[in-house]
Design an enzyme around this catalytic site. Structure first.
Site, PDB file in Angstrom:
ATOM      1  N   LYS A  90       0.843  -1.188   0.000  1.00 38.59           N
ATOM      2  CA  LYS A  90       0.000   0.000   0.000  1.00 38.59           C
ATOM      3  C   LYS A  90       0.886   1.249   0.000  1.00 38.59           C
ATOM      4  CE  LYS A  90      -3.781   1.940   2.851  1.00 38.59           C
ATOM      5  NZ  LYS A  90      -4.617   1.673   4.045  1.00 38.59           N
ATOM      6  N   SER A 100      -9.163   1.947   2.975  1.00 39.81           N
ATOM      7  CA  SER A 100      -8.241   2.719   2.155  1.00 39.81           C
ATOM      8  C   SER A 100      -7.204   1.869   1.413  1.00 39.81           C
ATOM      9  CB  SER A 100      -7.507   3.744   3.035  1.00 39.81           C
ATOM     10  OG  SER A 100      -6.787   3.115   4.078  1.00 39.81           O
ATOM     11  N   GLY A 142     -11.285  -0.411   9.243  1.00 38.92           N
ATOM     12  CA  GLY A 142     -11.672  -1.458   8.309  1.00 38.92           C
ATOM     13  C   GLY A 142     -10.927  -1.345   6.995  1.00 38.92           C
ATOM     14  N   SER A 143      -9.835  -0.584   6.970  1.00 36.74           N
ATOM     15  CA  SER A 143      -9.153  -0.232   5.717  1.00 36.74           C
ATOM     16  C   SER A 143      -8.473  -1.407   5.033  1.00 36.74           C
ATOM     17  CB  SER A 143      -8.110   0.864   5.975  1.00 36.74           C
ATOM     18  OG  SER A 143      -8.713   2.002   6.522  1.00 36.74           O
TER      19      SER A 143
END
Length: 556
Positions: free
Chosen positions: A146, A221, A244-245
């Site tokens: 990420k 995200s 909750g990304s």
């Protein structure tokens, strides 16, 4: 005449003020507008470098067929690499070629990449020189990261222009540990601006789409990771999870994702738009196509290297005996959290999984979430924006605000009087202890709950943070939690959705209903939860759910 003159001059002053305001707005946004095209050009160059490396590796192995390699599960791939049935060049070439296809054909549709880590070529050469005894658990495995994960010489943008053109001086701790275990980080993936959205869009790199349905978001995200893994462009990825990304994109894209207990994995070298959030724990965690891959990643990360590089992280090696246990479980069962009415597919997925677990010999005990409204409205929202959002708004100064976060930004700009309750210093530890006490009173091992799904339509930012109740609760509690896909949305689910009202019948409930419409065939996951520091038990539970769901003959 004097009255007319006064009116003329008043209009002239107003016009001048408007022009001055427009000039000031343009001046404030000029740095952002200048940086964005340069960042976009750098990405184009990086993708070209990726294609060039793929061609170079292909020349070394002209007869290579990448398809069988790309179809291997991580556990099998690792074994073949260790046994030298596959070379590290052939594996990296297979994934780079797959990414090359993305860059040429699919990338314009799905748009999940932000950068190529060209140093992976040097790392590959270094790995080839290692003796067998020196190879780590992830030897030769390509890993996607990420955007916020620091990689030496690259930006960690969080989708913000403030963070552009500031290449970091060294790899973050998790990236260093991955490399020490033989993994090859090779790309970085897209995120929403500020990381505070369940969509995946920013003014720098644009909107990422869900490869399963291009009208839907992959979630946020860690949405770029979710999209990339779902498409098969990576076999293992690293995300972060604040509300909750990790779990939302995993659920939306039909893969597995896992948030660890806070501080079991280092966050040193993971960028953030807002640090020091009260009562809401941001954590790192893996994302992959199956649970066994998550477990293998955790085995590798929970090494002495992690504690050595970041002494604030306790040295707690992976407990294999817990993960591999066959002992029957006492499972708390929750069809709703009592705050957000589950969609028809969410409720059905949990009921289905509960029945499969009972048929397999596990005990399933009803469980209700205590004081859920207090947890969401005070602990969760108050923890995210304990300073009234001042830090987040500061990061956006001079930036172009992406549509996916405009609703949140407008809310944060309300007068302090309307949001001052969010700045309370809250006793979230007391809530955590009450929750654990209820858990202990039922002698539970783990908890089964809905995940938030199916995937939303793109740019449904007006949903707000309330809808995160199913996911954000476990960032408040700091419990390990993971999602496993168990079914897909059926036509009957879609028909029942027409009668969805929500518990409050407010705009949030109405927007949630609209956001998930048109989802027949999209994946639906359940959420598996354990107590703090029980990652191995949580993964073992996820593995059981995954196995039962795969063997079930219902909708997939």
């Amino acid at each position: 005449m004097p009255g007319v003159a006064w009116l003329f001059y008043s209009m002239l002053v107003l016009l001048l003020l408007a022009l001055l305001g427009a000039a000031l707005f343009f001046w404030q946004h000029t740095p952002a507008r200048n940086k964005i095209p340069r960042a976009q050009r750098r990405r184009v160059v990086a993708l070209q470098q990726m294609e060039a490396l793929a061609k170079c590796l292909r020349q070394q192995e002209p007869s290579l067929d990448p398809k069988p390699i790309l179809e291997l599960p991580l556990e099998t791939l690792v074994q073949k690499l260790q046994d030298e049935e596959l070379s590290v060049e052939s594996v990296l070439c297979s994934y780079l070629e797959e990414m090359g296809v993305w860059a040429l054909k699919v990338h314009q549709e799905v748009n999940c990449l932000t950068d190529f880590l060209g140093e992976c070529e040097e790392q590959l050469q270094a790995l080839k020189k290692l003796r067998k005894t020196e190879r780590g658990l992830l030897y030769g495995v390509p890993v996607s990261l990420k955007d916020p994960y620091d990689c030496k010489g690259h930006d960690s943008t969080c989708g913000l222009t403030q963070f552009l053109e500031k290449p970091v001086a060294k790899d973050g701790v998790i990236v260093q540990v991955l490399k020490a275990q033989g993994a090859i980080p090779f790309v970085k993936t897209n995120i929403p601006q500020t990381l505070y959205s369940f969509d995946c869009s920013n003014p720098i790199y644009g909107q990422t789409l869900n490869p399963l349905n291009l009208k839907k978001t992959p979630g946020g995200s860690s949405g770029g990771e979710g999209a990339l893994l779902a498409k098969g462009g990576s076999i293992l990825g690293m995300g972060t999870d604040t509300a909750g990304s990790i779990r939302v994109p995993a659920s939306f894209c039909g893969i597995c994702g896992f948030r660890t207990t806070g501080y079991r994995l280092s966050l040193s070298g993971v960028s953030s738009a807002v640090k020091g959030k009260i009562s809401v724990t941001t954590v790192a965690g893996p994302m992959a196509r199956d649970v066994e891959s998550l477990a293998l990643c955790l085995r590798a990360l929970l090494s002495e290297d992690m504690h050595r590089l970041d002494p604030t992280v306790p040295f707690m090696p992976f407990r294999e005996e817990v993960y591999s246990s066959n002992q029957r479980l006492r499972i708390g069962f929750c069809e709703t959290d009592g705050f957000t009415q589950p969609s028809p597919s969410m409720a059905r997925a949990v009921r289905l999984t509960s029945r499969l677990l009972q048929d397999a010999g596990h005990q399933v005990i009803p469980f209700s979430i205590p004081h859920i409204k207090y947890a969401v409205k005070h602990l969760f929202e108050g923890g995210l924006f304990a300073d009234g959002g001042a830090t987040l708004l500061e990061k956006l100064e001079g930036d172009i605000v992406d549509p996916c976060i405009k609703g949140m930004v407008n809310w944060l700009r309300l007068p302090d009087l309307l949001k001052c309750f969010l700045a309370w210093i809250l006793k979230y530890t007391e809530y955590q202890q009450k929750f654990i006490a209820k858990w202990r009173s039922l002698d539970l091992d783990v908890l089964l709950m809905p995940a938030m799904d199916p995937a939303f339509h793109i740019c449904y930012s007006e949903i707000g943070t309330d809808i995160a109740s199913y996911m954000g609760l476990y960032n408040i509690l700091n419990f390990p939690a993971g999602v496993v896909p168990v079914t897909t949305v059926t036509p009957q689910d879609e028909e029942e959705l027409a009668f969805y009202t929500g518990y409050y019948r407010d705009s949030t409930d109405k927007n949630f209903q609209r956001a998930i419409q048109g989802s027949v065939g999209l994946p639906v996951a359940v959420q598996c939860i354990a107590l703090p520091w029980e990652e191995e038990l949580c993964l073992r539970f996820m593995k059981e759910v995954e196995t039962l769901a795969k063997n079930h003959s219902g909708p997939k």
